[in-house]
Motif scaffolding. Structure first.
Motif, PDB file in Angstrom:
ATOM      1  N   HIS A   1     -40.514  42.335   4.049  1.00  0.00           N
ATOM      2  CA  HIS A   1     -39.407  42.939   4.906  1.00  0.00           C
ATOM      3  C   HIS A   1     -39.092  41.802   6.159  1.00  0.00           C
ATOM      4  O   HIS A   1     -40.164  41.584   6.756  1.00  0.00           O
ATOM      5  CB  HIS A   1     -39.724  44.531   5.437  1.00  0.00           C
ATOM      6  N   LEU A   2     -38.054  41.806   6.421  1.00  0.00           N
ATOM      7  CA  LEU A   2     -37.439  40.860   7.416  1.00  0.00           C
ATOM      8  C   LEU A   2     -36.480  41.890   8.072  1.00  0.00           C
ATOM      9  O   LEU A   2     -35.697  42.676   7.613  1.00  0.00           O
ATOM     10  CB  LEU A   2     -36.482  39.766   7.092  1.00  0.00           C
ATOM     11  N   TYR A   3     -36.745  42.232   9.474  1.00  0.00           N
ATOM     12  CA  TYR A   3     -36.190  43.424  10.236  1.00  0.00           C
ATOM     13  C   TYR A   3     -35.314  42.685  11.361  1.00  0.00           C
ATOM     14  O   TYR A   3     -35.529  41.632  11.944  1.00  0.00           O
ATOM     15  CB  TYR A   3     -37.231  44.345  10.956  1.00  0.00           C
ATOM     16  N   VAL A   4     -34.249  43.145  11.499  1.00  0.00           N
ATOM     17  CA  VAL A   4     -33.165  42.746  12.757  1.00  0.00           C
ATOM     18  C   VAL A   4     -33.149  43.983  13.503  1.00  0.00           C
ATOM     19  O   VAL A   4     -32.566  45.059  13.095  1.00  0.00           O
ATOM     20  CB  VAL A   4     -32.054  42.447  11.939  1.00  0.00           C
ATOM     21  N   ASP A   5     -33.516  43.853  14.720  1.00  0.00           N
ATOM     22  CA  ASP A   5     -33.268  44.712  15.901  1.00  0.00           C
ATOM     23  C   ASP A   5     -31.986  44.965  16.231  1.00  0.00           C
ATOM     24  O   ASP A   5     -31.357  46.188  16.292  1.00  0.00           O
ATOM     25  CB  ASP A   5     -34.580  44.561  16.742  1.00  0.00           C
ATOM     26  N   TRP A   6     -31.499  44.042  16.508  1.00  0.00           N
ATOM     27  CA  TRP A   6     -30.114  44.041  17.168  1.00  0.00           C
ATOM     28  C   TRP A   6     -29.419  42.739  16.988  1.00  0.00           C
ATOM     29  O   TRP A   6     -30.009  41.496  16.840  1.00  0.00           O
ATOM     30  CB  TRP A   6     -29.992  44.491  18.487  1.00  0.00           C
ATOM     31  N   VAL A   7     -28.046  42.559  16.959  1.00  0.00           N
ATOM     32  CA  VAL A   7     -27.039  41.369  16.935  1.00  0.00           C
ATOM     33  C   VAL A   7     -25.859  41.565  18.135  1.00  0.00           C
ATOM     34  O   VAL A   7     -25.519  42.675  18.116  1.00  0.00           O
ATOM     35  CB  VAL A   7     -26.287  41.250  15.627  1.00  0.00           C
ATOM     36  N   ALA A   8     -25.480  40.674  18.971  1.00  0.00           N
ATOM     37  CA  ALA A   8     -24.627  40.585  20.068  1.00  0.00           C
ATOM     38  C   ALA A   8     -24.082  39.257  19.721  1.00  0.00           C
ATOM     39  O   ALA A   8     -24.568  38.255  19.744  1.00  0.00           O
ATOM     40  CB  ALA A   8     -25.204  40.892  21.258  1.00  0.00           C
ATOM     41  N   ILE A   9     -22.691  39.447  19.976  1.00  0.00           N
ATOM     42  CA  ILE A   9     -21.826  38.137  19.811  1.00  0.00           C
ATOM     43  C   ILE A   9     -20.632  38.239  21.179  1.00  0.00           C
ATOM     44  O   ILE A   9     -20.260  39.446  21.255  1.00  0.00           O
ATOM     45  CB  ILE A   9     -21.069  38.237  18.710  1.00  0.00           C
ATOM     46  N   TRP A  10     -20.491  37.044  21.792  1.00  0.00           N
ATOM     47  CA  TRP A  10     -19.323  37.088  22.650  1.00  0.00           C
ATOM     48  C   TRP A  10     -18.692  35.877  22.535  1.00  0.00           C
ATOM     49  O   TRP A  10     -18.798  34.858  21.726  1.00  0.00           O
ATOM     50  CB  TRP A  10     -20.002  36.642  24.091  1.00  0.00           C
ATOM     51  N   ALA A  11     -17.367  35.952  22.808  1.00  0.00           N
ATOM     52  CA  ALA A  11     -16.263  35.132  22.634  1.00  0.00           C
ATOM     53  C   ALA A  11     -16.203  34.268  24.322  1.00  0.00           C
ATOM     54  O   ALA A  11     -16.621  34.835  25.106  1.00  0.00           O
ATOM     55  CB  ALA A  11     -15.056  35.316  22.437  1.00  0.00           C
ATOM     56  N   LEU A  12     -15.722  33.004  24.175  1.00  0.00           N
ATOM     57  CA  LEU A  12     -15.641  32.542  25.497  1.00  0.00           C
ATOM     58  C   LEU A  12     -14.540  33.336  26.340  1.00  0.00           C
ATOM     59  O   LEU A  12     -13.555  33.544  25.945  1.00  0.00           O
ATOM     60  CB  LEU A  12     -14.940  31.052  25.419  1.00  0.00           C
TER      61      LEU A  12
END
Length: 241
Positions: free
Chosen positions: A229-240
């Motif tokens: 298993h590969l686990y992703v805890d969170w993802v966050a993205i920003w724009a300029l």
């Protein structure tokens, strides 16, 4: 998970997978406003386009959400090694590319079992699909049994190999946070808040989109018994901003 707007940035996406569970075979389920499986089952991955489909994307057999994490169950069935390449959606976009923007900051926290033959190439890919001329930005990239790196494929290049590679000292077997900062004329890579390198040459300047591309057989396919298993805890993205 980081929330808010650092100087010069505006947050456009954040998900820590705490809003419910999605069983294997039902992704994205209740997370469909935020995520797309992106590819149908049996879509050949990078190697699968050359090896006759012995490796490919199988989101229904790989992706689930539980215990506040996205879970990628990487394994093989009937001689086919299976990965996935889910894409976050900005503003609930219903069709590809799901999170297109020019420049941005992308941060993800993850951990994986050691799975030789499976790899990540979580990347920014040009909306144009013109490659290698329109560039590519990858991080983290590497076999899941190795230490990972960041790579830039220069815009304007005719070469398939990356123009710049920045090696980390981290393995997939511990929790890490990888961040890409893509700004005009510069791309910089951070591991747990510390820079591992930057490039100011050949930086893409056209719209790109972000994928958690997880695949296999580059260059060696996993043993058929390899699974984990590969686990992703969170993802966050920003724009300029």
């Amino acid at each position: 998970m980081p929330l808010g707007n650092p100087p010069g940035w505006k947050q456009v996406f954040a998900d820590d997978f705490t809003e419910g569970n999605v069983p294997l075979g039902s992704f994205p389920g209740s997370f469909s406003a935020k995520w797309s499986a992106n590819y149908f089952d049996a879509t050949p991955d990078t190697a699968g386009q050359k090896n006759g489909g012995r490796s490919g994307y199988y989101p229904s057999k790989v992706l689930s959400i539980h215990n506040g994490m996205m879970d990628m169950y990487l394994h093989s069935q009937n001689g086919v090694s299976m990965g996935a390449a889910p894409a976050p959606k900005i503003n609930g976009d219903s069709q590809r590319p799901y999170n297109s923007q020019t420049y941005g900051m992308y941060s993800v926290r993850f951990r994986s079992d050691a799975l030789p033959g499976f790899k990540t190439a979580w990347l920014l890919w040009p909306d144009s699909g013109i490659w290698p001329q329109d560039g590519e930005i990858d991080y983290p990239e590497q076999d899941l049994s190795s230490k990972f790196f960041a790579a830039l494929h220069s815009a304007g290049s005719t070469q398939e190999l990356p123009s710049a590679v920045f090696q980390s000292d981290a393995s997939f077997q511990t929790w890490n946070t990888a961040t890409i900062e893509w700004t005009p004329g510069r791309v910089e890579f951070f591991l747990n808040g510390k820079s591992i390198g930057a490039s100011t040459s050949g930086v893409p300047d056209l719209p790109m989109h972000y994928l958690l591309q997880t695949e296999s057989c580059l260059p060696t396919c996993p043993d058929p018994k390899t699974q984990g298993h590969l686990y992703v805890d969170w993802v966050a993205i920003w724009a300029l901003g």
